[in-house]
Scaffold this motif. Structure first.
Motif, PDB file in Angstrom:
ATOM      1  N   LYS A  46      45.353  -0.383  31.378  1.00 18.29           N
ATOM      2  CA  LYS A  46      46.308  -0.982  32.322  1.00 18.29           C
ATOM      3  C   LYS A  46      47.205   0.105  32.894  1.00 18.29           C
ATOM      4  N   MET A  47      47.489   0.022  34.161  1.00 15.66           N
ATOM      5  CA  MET A  47      48.386   0.974  34.815  1.00 15.66           C
ATOM      6  C   MET A  47      49.857   0.580  34.631  1.00 15.66           C
ATOM      7  N   ILE A  48      50.087  -0.697  34.359  1.00 10.49           N
ATOM      8  CA  ILE A  48      51.455  -1.194  34.199  1.00 10.49           C
ATOM      9  C   ILE A  48      51.710  -1.439  32.722  1.00 10.49           C
ATOM     10  N   GLU A  49      52.852  -0.905  32.245  1.00 13.56           N
ATOM     11  CA  GLU A  49      53.213  -1.120  30.845  1.00 13.56           C
ATOM     12  C   GLU A  49      53.721  -2.548  30.643  1.00 13.56           C
ATOM     13  N   GLY A  50      53.435  -3.079  29.489  1.00 14.79           N
ATOM     14  CA  GLY A  50      54.008  -4.369  29.113  1.00 14.79           C
ATOM     15  C   GLY A  50      55.451  -4.168  28.642  1.00 14.79           C
ATOM     16  N   GLN A  51      56.148  -5.241  28.419  1.00 17.65           N
ATOM     17  CA  GLN A  51      57.539  -5.185  27.966  1.00 17.65           C
ATOM     18  C   GLN A  51      57.700  -6.056  26.723  1.00 17.65           C
TER      19      GLN A  51
END
Length: 142
Positions: A46-51
């Motif tokens: 994934k290019m976007i990190e989770g939170q």
């Protein structure tokens, strides 16, 4: 709720406050919220990190007409002894047109400051206080 009647929207004019069990008829506004401390979580593919929520930041504020020195006296009494003034604050809003009341208690509240003097010629005097707290309880909800 798919629809609501306009008169059911809560009118803040019916807001109330208790400060260490004392009713504060001079309340103008009250607000409290819990902010989230988040940590980024990288994920493979994934290019976007989770939170992920990893902490809470509870804070609030209230504004009152400057009618008396009740808040100043409580703060000063503790501070002059080298102690932290700790309070219980309760906010309630109970508009008769609404479908119920909301009432929330905030525990172990510590004010951000002590106001010694604050006025301006030609204006009604108000006092605004920010605070933090470490626990809360929903006493009534709609």
């Amino acid at each position: 709720m798919n629809k609501f009647n306009a008169e059911q929207v809560i009118n803040g004019s019916y807001g109330e406050m208790w400060y260490d069990g004392e009713y504060m008829a001079e309340i103008l506004a009250g607000k409290a919220e819990v902010g989230y401390k988040r940590t980024a979580v990288p994920q493979a593919g994934k290019m976007i990190e989770g939170q992920k929520i990893t902490g809470l930041e509870p804070k609030g504020e209230f504004k009152i007409h400057h009618v008396n020195s009740r808040v100043l006296k409580k703060e000063q009494e503790a501070l002059k002894k080298g102690k932290t003034a700790v309070h219980t604050i309760i906010f309630k809003v109970d508009d008769p047109d609404a479908i119920g009341a909301e009432r929330v208690a905030f525990y172990n509240c510590v004010l951000d400051k002590m106001i010694l003097a604050d006025f301006e010629n030609g204006k009604m005097s108000e006092r605004s206080y920010g605070f933090t707290f470490d626990d809360w309880e929903i006493l009534e909800s709609i």
